[in-house]
Design an enzyme around this catalytic site. Structure first.
Site, PDB file in Angstrom:
ATOM      1  N   HIS A 128     -19.588  34.692  26.433  1.00 11.09           N
ATOM      2  CA  HIS A 128     -20.765  35.344  26.330  1.00 11.09           C
ATOM      3  C   HIS A 128     -21.321  36.568  27.268  1.00 11.09           C
ATOM      4  O   HIS A 128     -21.618  34.900  28.502  1.00 11.09           O
ATOM      5  CB  HIS A 128     -21.869  34.621  25.756  1.00 11.09           C
ATOM      6  N   ASP A 164     -23.268  33.624  18.460  1.00 14.70           N
ATOM      7  CA  ASP A 164     -23.397  33.972  19.432  1.00 14.70           C
ATOM      8  C   ASP A 164     -24.592  32.662  19.595  1.00 14.70           C
ATOM      9  O   ASP A 164     -25.447  33.127  20.308  1.00 14.70           O
ATOM     10  CB  ASP A 164     -23.888  34.883  20.362  1.00 14.70           C
ATOM     11  N   LYS A 617     -28.551  42.015  63.522  1.00 15.56           N
ATOM     12  CA  LYS A 617     -29.722  42.426  64.398  1.00 15.56           C
ATOM     13  C   LYS A 617     -29.740  42.418  65.787  1.00 15.56           C
ATOM     14  O   LYS A 617     -29.783  41.546  66.893  1.00 15.56           O
ATOM     15  CB  LYS A 617     -30.383  40.676  64.343  1.00 15.56           C
ATOM     16  N   ALA A 619     -31.908  44.077  68.874  1.00  5.22           N
ATOM     17  CA  ALA A 619     -32.940  42.778  69.570  1.00  5.22           C
ATOM     18  C   ALA A 619     -34.060  44.181  69.048  1.00  5.22           C
ATOM     19  O   ALA A 619     -33.793  45.790  68.550  1.00  5.22           O
ATOM     20  CB  ALA A 619     -33.012  43.269  71.068  1.00  5.22           C
ATOM     21  N   GLY A 650     -36.588  38.310  65.491  1.00  2.00           N
ATOM     22  CA  GLY A 650     -35.572  37.119  65.653  1.00  2.00           C
ATOM     23  C   GLY A 650     -36.492  35.843  65.072  1.00  2.00           C
ATOM     24  O   GLY A 650     -35.650  35.304  64.276  1.00  2.00           O
ATOM     25  N   GLY A 654     -33.411  37.154  62.306  1.00  2.00           N
ATOM     26  CA  GLY A 654     -33.083  36.426  63.338  1.00  2.00           C
ATOM     27  C   GLY A 654     -32.972  34.906  62.489  1.00  2.00           C
ATOM     28  O   GLY A 654     -31.177  34.287  62.260  1.00  2.00           O
ATOM     29  N   GLY A 670     -28.448  35.863  74.519  1.00  3.62           N
ATOM     30  CA  GLY A 670     -29.820  36.154  74.085  1.00  3.62           C
ATOM     31  C   GLY A 670     -30.018  34.460  75.713  1.00  3.62           C
ATOM     32  O   GLY A 670     -29.492  34.048  76.372  1.00  3.62           O
ATOM     33  N   SER A 671     -31.331  34.216  75.513  1.00  2.12           N
ATOM     34  CA  SER A 671     -31.663  33.307  76.263  1.00  2.12           C
ATOM     35  C   SER A 671     -31.103  31.846  75.889  1.00  2.12           C
ATOM     36  O   SER A 671     -30.849  31.434  74.744  1.00  2.12           O
ATOM     37  CB  SER A 671     -32.853  33.103  75.955  1.00  2.12           C
ATOM     38  N   LEU A 694     -25.548  32.235  76.545  1.00  3.53           N
ATOM     39  CA  LEU A 694     -27.022  32.124  76.832  1.00  3.53           C
ATOM     40  C   LEU A 694     -27.133  33.123  78.513  1.00  3.53           C
ATOM     41  O   LEU A 694     -26.741  33.530  78.909  1.00  3.53           O
ATOM     42  CB  LEU A 694     -27.059  30.945  76.583  1.00  3.53           C
ATOM     43  N   CYS A 727     -27.002  39.993  82.611  1.00  2.00           N
ATOM     44  CA  CYS A 727     -26.053  38.495  82.025  1.00  2.00           C
ATOM     45  C   CYS A 727     -26.089  37.604  82.843  1.00  2.00           C
ATOM     46  O   CYS A 727     -25.892  36.671  83.503  1.00  2.00           O
ATOM     47  CB  CYS A 727     -25.556  38.847  80.800  1.00  2.00           C
ATOM     48  N   GLU A 824     -33.745  31.694  86.113  1.00  2.00           N
ATOM     49  CA  GLU A 824     -33.040  33.695  85.872  1.00  2.00           C
ATOM     50  C   GLU A 824     -34.437  34.545  85.855  1.00  2.00           C
ATOM     51  O   GLU A 824     -35.173  34.471  85.266  1.00  2.00           O
ATOM     52  CB  GLU A 824     -32.159  33.538  84.943  1.00  2.00           C
TER      53      GLU A 824
END
Length: 922
Positions: A128, A164, A617, A619, A650, A654, A670-671, A694, A727, A824
């Protein structure tokens, strides 16, 4: 030992042995659903001793009957089981002769007498389409939508005289999406999961484990809504209630209203979550506000001021048209068919002839429904065309073109993709800039449509050249991410994409690459506005390499192969072992802000080529080229749900993607710190596959035997390319002592020649940093370097003008313990350390003394030295006498805390594939 026939089967699995009991079954019902339940029960080893279904219609047997007859299973076709409330004796006797132990009613429109229901040892179970007792009756699924329920599902219950109201055996539920229809729920969940549940229910009964959970007496019961007069729309209600009423009646009997004295039925309703588009007013009886006929459909208004859109309209004579064509005749021009399209038309004519077996010859004027076709034949036609022609139609395509000639025209237009653009509704922010009109979408892109975030939240995306707001962009919520993932999963599991052959997938990707190239000037302009990329660089690299990436991976689609493997075979010596490479499912991609479109291409092209669907996604600070890309995917013909874009933070979008249980792979650039969080969330949630690109602190070693002019030119590119927001930028240059001073002098001379300014100016060399917070971080980085004792040779300051501009910067005398040497910058900051003449191993030790390992470089004329150094450098990429030379065919990725997994090249495909090993004995 021999097992008694049909009593038990022995199954082996790792670590356990168990038995499965089997039953003798009678199947009572009809339809494709009944056919599938029958086939699956047979495969499970149950014995179907009889199929009881409806008589043939227009000489055509029901699908359940066809399947049973092919297997030699006894089939009985009764027009009815009782007359004037009394059971037909002959019918019951025939039924009892098969000796069933359980009746299975997968989908049954006939009333089955209780002496048949109760006859078998185990009674009867029925499917059903409702979470009983919430809705009962033949139209329960319709009332699920009309009532605005957030959960739908089905029940398998034990039949009683209420049919039913009997005890529940099992139930399954699913979320109802805001724009779900009866068809959508049926195709996505009720049909595939219902089949599995019926088989599971039978096995529970066979094993003596089936529950009987009484239904409470209270519960909603409704009349059927099959009468057309009951489906008229009452307009003085909120838009969501109107929408639920229309979609709940779609396709039968169809919600309607009176327009210009004629009953007009509405199909294909969706809530309008964006601004109301311009259109021509249409008066509707009973509605206080006229509808609007727009280029995308008919907009209707609720008493709360909110709106919905209807896609198709049907008139009293049965003719159905796109609602956008109400005031026009639409495009009635006849499409001239190519030779290939004529072959498709002939294949479809054969399918029509099989379905309309009572029609001697299928002619252009043959009407599908007037020739006796039913709604079940619509499903069959859609499925056969999908299997034979590789084209996914919707039921409405048949209803809107019932004559064969018109139907072929509609099919050809779909094959050519001519209907795609009209389906997409885009609200743009337009700007006159760079000698062109740039049109930028700004909403979430979910399941093939641009939509506002569910909670209406937006945020500013800023032009780094002058700090002005470009537009407000939808800020995706958790609910939006969940919708996007659901769309991607559904597109993979049930949609056209999951059934598409690899070559067709490649064709769509080639078409997308062409569209990216055709729109490269607009895309490069958006990249310059949103990220500060110098226009000429954006044109060549940001966009140019994106085009190349999609073309490269489009060529891989039909070349993904497994292999055969010789194994140590037991006797008899007849075994075959082979591997298959299969897509993973719905994937998530999270990209950085330095190359917004190129990073999207690097990951999504491999993901799509492997056959996955994706939620991406971008930035938060650079969402606009990703959303423009989404628009182009629709124009390229990608099915709904294959590609979804959720702009936002994020921390919200994210994080949800990394935790989502339906995401099977996450690719992130990313980082390192964020990468660690993502990896942890992916592990805890469902151990989803992860690839991470990274942070870096890439060493560039310049020996005194190098070609100095080239080393200066390429060393500057290694640091200042794309404003240093790169990067693989050389984070630390090691220059041999004897050429150190000359190298620094030449670099400073060249920096002074660089033009800093508007990225849209063709003579600009160096544009603004991506966003204000990043500029401030770079200035703090320089301050820390000076405090630690490094020598600031040049720059280190913000350029005195509007926007986020920074002077190219050079530091020397950088010691290994300093912050400049370890961390960095991700900006235009050259960090130079000298090393002693001839100290190859010493400089290698210093170069490798970092937790990063993304890229590296060496300049020397000595090939032996170059190869020795390249062997010793701990990095994913080594450049020799060049730098920044990446190519779509060369795998790219890091080691150590620069991540793992590869973008680009054949290796990138493996990040989005799983290997299945199959061994058979023959």
């Amino acid at each position: 030992m021999l097992w008694p026939g049909n009593q038990a089967l022995r199954h082996f699995s790792t670590g356990q042995v168990y038995f499965k009991n089997k039953l003798k079954l009678a199947l009572i019902g009809q339809s494709l659903f009944g056919q599938e339940v029958y086939s699956h029960l047979q495969k499970e080893g149950h014995r179907v001793v009889g199929v009881f279904t409806v008589p043939d219609k227009d000489g055509k047997a029901d699908p359940l009957a066809l399947a049973a007859e092919r297997d030699g299973t006894p089939v009985f076709k009764f027009p009815r089981w009782r007359v004037k409330g009394k059971t037909i004796k002959e019918v019951v006797e025939t039924y009892q002769s098969v000796g069933a132990e359980l009746n299975v009613l997968p989908f049954c429109t006939q009333f089955i007498p209780m002496d048949v229901i109760d006859s078998p040892k185990h009674g009867s179970i029925i499917y059903h389409p409702s979470l009983l007792p919430r809705h009962r009756g033949a139209s329960a699924i319709n009332w699920t939508l009309i009532s605005g329920d957030k959960q739908a599902g089905f029940s398998v219950f034990w039949a009683d005289d209420g049919l039913d109201t009997g005890p529940i055996l099992l139930q399954r539920s699913c979320n109802v999406h805001p724009n779900d229809t009866v068809d959508a729920l049926y195709n996505r969940f009720l049909f595939p999961e219902g089949i599995k549940a019926m088989v599971e229910a039978v096995q529970l009964i066979a094993d003596g484990k089936a529950p009987r959970i009484p239904q409470p007496e209270e519960g909603a019961s409704y009349e059927g809504i099959q009468k057309k007069e009951n489906a008229e729309i009452s307009w003085d209600q909120p838009a969501e209630v109107l929408h639920n009423w229309i979609r709940g009646h779609d396709k039968v009997p169809g919600a309607w209203a009176e327009i210009n004295g004629q009953m007009v039925t509405f199909y294909g309703s969706s809530l309008l979550t964006r601004s109301v588009p311009a259109g021509e007013p249409l008066d509707i009886r009973g509605s206080k506000k006229p509808g609007l006929v727009t280029k995308n459909g008919l907009v209707l208004f609720g008493n709360d001021g909110k709106a919905l859109m209807v896609r198709n309209l049907q008139f009293e004579d049965g003719k159905m048209i796109p609602a956008s064509e109400y005031f026009s005749s639409g495009d009635t021009s006849v499409v001239e068919l190519t030779a290939e399209e004529k072959k498709v038309a002939e294949s479809i004519k054969v399918i029509w002839a099989r379905i309309l077996s009572n029609v001697p010859v299928i002619e252009d004027s043959t009407d599908f429904f007037k020739s006796g076709a039913s709604s079940m034949d619509v499903v069959r036609l859609v499925e056969e065309i999908r299997q034979k022609c590789g084209l996914q139609l919707q039921n409405e395509d048949i209803y809107m073109a019932t004559k064969f000639e018109d139907f072929i025209q509609r099919v050809v237009r779909k094959l050519r993709g001519e209907d795609r653009e009209a389906e997409l509704m885009v609200d743009y922010v337009s700007k006159e800039v760079n000698e062109m009109t740039v049109k930028m979408p700004y909403q979430c892109f979910i399941n093939g449509q641009f939509v506002d975030a569910e909670d209406g939240e937006t945020y500013n995306t800023v032009n780094p050249t002058d700090g002005s707001t470009i537009c407000r962009v939808s800020y995706a919520s958790l609910a939006d991410v969940d919708k996007a993932v659901a769309a991607a999963k559904d597109a993979f599991d049930n949609g056209e994409w999951g059934r598409m052959n690899a070559r067709e997938r490649g064709r769509l990707m080639y078409r997308l690459a062409d569209l990216l190239e055709e729109n490269q000037e607009e895309l490069a302009t958006i990249e310059a506005l949103d990220s500060g990329a110098v226009y000429t660089l954006a044109l060549k690299t940001h966009i140019g390499m994106s085009v190349q990436t999609f073309r490269y991976f489009a060529g891989w689609c039909d070349k993904i192969q497994g292999s055969t493997i010789p194994i140590n075979q037991a006797r008899p010596n007849r075994n075959l072992t082979f591997t298959k490479k299969e897509p993973l499912g719905a994937c998530a991609i999270i990209i950085p802000w330095n190359y917004p479109l190129m990073m999207l291409a690097w990951k999504s092209a491999a993901c799509l080529a492997a056959g996955n669907t994706l939620v991406l996604k971008p930035a938060q600070v650079t969402p606009l080229t990703a959303l423009k890309f989404a628009e182009l995917t629709v124009k390229a013909g990608f099915p709904r749900g294959v590609i979804n874009i959720v702009p936002g933070s994020g921390a919200v979008a994210g994080q949800r993607l990394s935790q989502h249980p339906d995401i099977r792979k996450l690719g992130f650039t990313g980082s390192t710190s964020v990468g660690k969080q993502i990896m942890s969330s992916c592990a805890v949630s469902n151990l989803k596959k992860v690839s991470l690109e990274l942070g870096g602190k890439s060493p560039l070693i310049i020996f005194n035997d190098c070609e100095l002019d080239k080393a200066v030119r390429m060393g500057m590119g290694a640091v200042f390319f794309n404003k240093g927001e790169n990067c693989i930028a050389a984070g630390r240059l090691f220059v041999e002592e004897s050429i150190h001073n000359e190298f620094v002098t030449r670099v400073v001379e060249e920096i002074k020649k660089m033009k800093i300014g508007d990225p849209l100016d063709r003579s600009t060399d160096h544009g603004p940093q991506n966003h204000k917070a990043h500029l401030e971080k770079l200035l703090q980085y320089c301050e820390a370097g000076v405090k630690e004792g490094a020598t600031l040779v040049y720059g280190g300051r913000q350029v005195p003008r509007s926007g986020f501009f920074m002077e190219p910067t050079v530091f020397t005398d950088v010691e290994d313990h300093m912050h400049l040497a370890k961390e960095e910058s991700f900006g235009p900051i050259m960090v130079i350390s000298k090393f002693q003449n001839g100290d190859i191993d010493g400089v290698l030790h210093r170069a490798n003394n970092t937790e990063y390992g993304l890229a590296s470089g060496v300049f020397t004329r000595d090939i032996n030295k170059a190869m020795y150094v390249s062997d010793k450098l701990e990095a994913g990429t080594v450049f020799i006498n060049t730098y920044n030379k990446t190519d779509v065919a060369a795998p790219f990725g890091g080691v150590k805390q620069s991540g793992f997994g590869k973008d680009l090249g054949e290796e990138a495909l493996n990040e989005y594939l799983k290997t299945k090993t199959v061994t058979l004995e023959y």
